[in-house]
Design an enzyme around this catalytic site. Structure first.
Site, PDB file in Angstrom:
ATOM      1  N   ASP A  54      -3.201   4.713   2.803  1.00 53.29           N
ATOM      2  CA  ASP A  54      -3.485   5.160   4.176  1.00 53.29           C
ATOM      3  C   ASP A  54      -3.086   6.621   4.318  1.00 53.29           C
ATOM      4  O   ASP A  54      -1.999   7.015   3.873  1.00 53.29           O
ATOM      5  CB  ASP A  54      -2.679   4.331   5.193  1.00 53.29           C
ATOM      6  N   ASP A  84       0.845  -1.189   0.000  1.00 55.72           N
ATOM      7  CA  ASP A  84       0.000   0.000   0.000  1.00 55.72           C
ATOM      8  C   ASP A  84       0.884   1.245   0.000  1.00 55.72           C
ATOM      9  O   ASP A  84       2.108   1.145  -0.071  1.00 55.72           O
ATOM     10  CB  ASP A  84      -0.956  -0.011   1.209  1.00 55.72           C
ATOM     11  N   ASP A 101       1.514   4.837   2.227  1.00 57.49           N
ATOM     12  CA  ASP A 101       1.199   5.503   3.495  1.00 57.49           C
ATOM     13  C   ASP A 101       1.604   6.972   3.410  1.00 57.49           C
ATOM     14  O   ASP A 101       2.779   7.275   3.160  1.00 57.49           O
ATOM     15  CB  ASP A 101       1.984   4.844   4.632  1.00 57.49           C
TER      16      ASP A 101
END
Ligand code: 8DG
Ligand code: CA
Ligand code: CA
Length: 460
Positions: free
Chosen positions: A421, A333, A335
């Protein structure tokens, strides 16, 4: 006791006990990686000669005289300490730099019985020779991961991959102790300056437990570990891995589904009443979310985010954290940490940013967490922080022109879904948030443990 014969032999070479006693070893061996030496002590001359003949008959090379060519020393009825002591003195006398394995004679009798070398399992091992402990310069290895350098590209990938598989499997079984132990062992190996090629190199290293040692030995001897391979092929491991790869699914949920007999993503979809909105999104975008996000993609997403953040709050900063900040070339992912040099101006920013991204058709899923009441100290007892966060799935268009045409949840091949995120912090807490969100998870865990122990030590 071993002390009497040992004292008598002090100053003589290991091989002297047998010199001139038997014919030289045959030059050809069926097992070139094995050169055996049978210690006469406790075995007796007759049994030694008998076993030597049997072993040679099966194609083993057995040397009468100890030399640096010897790879395996076989001993009868010796404890690890006795064996180490014996070899220490003998090797000390011979000045040999060879690093033989010390094995119980049962390894040889088993091997003779099978007509080939049996795996060198831990039950046969008599320990690491004392001398070798001194010969291998001990690598100075601090006990906590946060005290040492752990490069991304290290020298023991083959070993750490196996240990991390065991850690993962232990996690799947809810065994936190074993999960941490295997992780610790893997982390230590990552920090080593050289590849492990010999068990003696493990001496003096922290956190290499018996089980990890056995696995490492198996890998050194055979290239693969039976235990690891069996786990990787098991339905349980494969299913737990598949389920925990879904965004929003942890070990407990995956285990429950497994116990209910569910095995595939299709099974889950057929039972969709069991799914949260987050899990539904996770399954819907499963393929994209399990395709690595590369650094150039993270940079491109950062540009999109930065543009929106600047529109909403000029002067705010967007920082790429997580694995990419540690130098990883790809991750699962992206961040982002967001802050503003003026304390307090960041308040309320995240919902505006997410709203704007949504209006551009870029938000496929989002789940926002607002800071709790400052008087609520529940989070302080956990490893979690209390910043404003958003866990999202964004649509990352490969070509910018396609971005605004997409409906939420829609998929097109000129872009992909990416987990992103967002964490917003006031500038006064930015440094701590950056440290916490840079990871790795294990590093952070170790940092907490290290700090806690320091506090305890200081209080004593
Ligand atoms: P990857 O995505 O490249 O696969 O790995 P990563 O970047 O290292 O892992 P991550 O799962 O994205 O987590 C990044 C860091 O963020 C990690 O050290 C753990 C930390 N982290 C969370 N959630 C929280 C949280 O709620 N509070 C704090 N302080 N840190 C957190 O994942
Ligand atoms: Ca990450
Ligand atoms: Ca993350």
């Amino acid at each position: 006791m071993a002390s009497v014969p040992l004292k008598r032999r002090r100053g003589r070479s290991f091989g002297e006990e047998a010199q001139g006693a038997a014919a030289p070893s045959p030059p050809l061996s069926r097992f070139p990686e094995f050169t055996l030496y049978l210690a006469e002590r406790r075995m007796g001359r007759m049994r030694r000669a008998f076993l030597t003949e049997l072993a040679r008959g099966k194609g083993f090379r057995v040397d009468e005289v100890y030399s640096p060519q010897v790879t395996h020393v076989l001993m009868e009825d010796a404890s690890g300490a006795e064996a180490s002591d014996y070899l220490d003195r003998v090797l000390g006398a011979s000045q040999s730099l060879q690093k033989p394995l010390l094995l119980d004679i049962s390894w040889l009798t088993e091997s003779i019985g099978r007509g080939k070398p049996v795996p060198v399992e831990a039950k046969y091992c008599l320990g690491i020779p004392e001398l070798l402990k001194n010969q291998v310069p001990p690598v100075s290895m601090p006990a906590y991961a946060c005290q040492r350098h752990t490069p991304l590209n290290h020298h023991n990938f083959h070993l750490t991959e196996a240990l991390e598989t065991l850690a993962e499997a232990a996690d799947f079984e809810g065994s936190q102790g074993r999960f941490i132990s295997f992780h610790r062992a893997a982390s230590v190996l990552k920090a080593l300056p050289d590849p492990i090629t010999n068990m003696s190199q493990l001496h003096g290293l922290p956190h290499i437990g018996d089980h990890s040692s056995r696995i490492i030995q198996e890998l050194l001897e055979h290239g693969v570990s039976n235990e690891v391979e069996t786990i990787k092929l098991s339905k349980r491991y494969q299913t737990m891995k598949l389920f925990t790869q879904i965004f929003g699914v942890g070990v407990k949920t995956a285990d429950r589904w497994y116990q209910e007999g569910l095995r595939t993503l299709d099974d889950l979809q057929k039972h969709s009443r069991k799914l949260t909105r987050q899990q539904e999104a996770g399954i819907h975008h499963f393929e994209d979310l399990n395709t690595p996000v590369y650094r150039h993609e993270a940079d491109a997403i950062q540009q999109i985010v930065e543009e929106v953040v600047q529109q909403m709050l000029p002067g705010a900063r967007v920082i790429l954290a997580g694995g990419f900040r540690r130098g990883k070339p790809h991750g699962h992912d992206v961040d982002f940490l967001i802050t503003h040099p003026v304390e307090g101006l960041e308040a309320g920013l995240l919902s505006k940013v997410m709203g704007r991204l949504e209006s551009q058709g870029l938000v496929l899923y989002r789940h926002t967490q607002s800071p709790k009441n400052p008087d609520n100290t529940a989070f302080q007892s956990t490893a979690m922080d209390d910043y404003e966060k958003c866990f999202s799935i964004l649509w990352f268009p490969k070509s910018p022109t396609t971005s605004s045409h997409l409906e939420a949840g829609e998929s097109s091949r000129d872009g992909k879904a990416v987990r992103v995120d967002f964490v917003v912090t006031p500038i006064s807490q930015f440094a701590f948030a950056l440290l916490g969100w840079t990871g790795s998870q294990y590093f952070e865990r170790e940092l907490r443990r290290f700090s806690l122990n320091r506090e305890e030590a200081a209080a004593e």
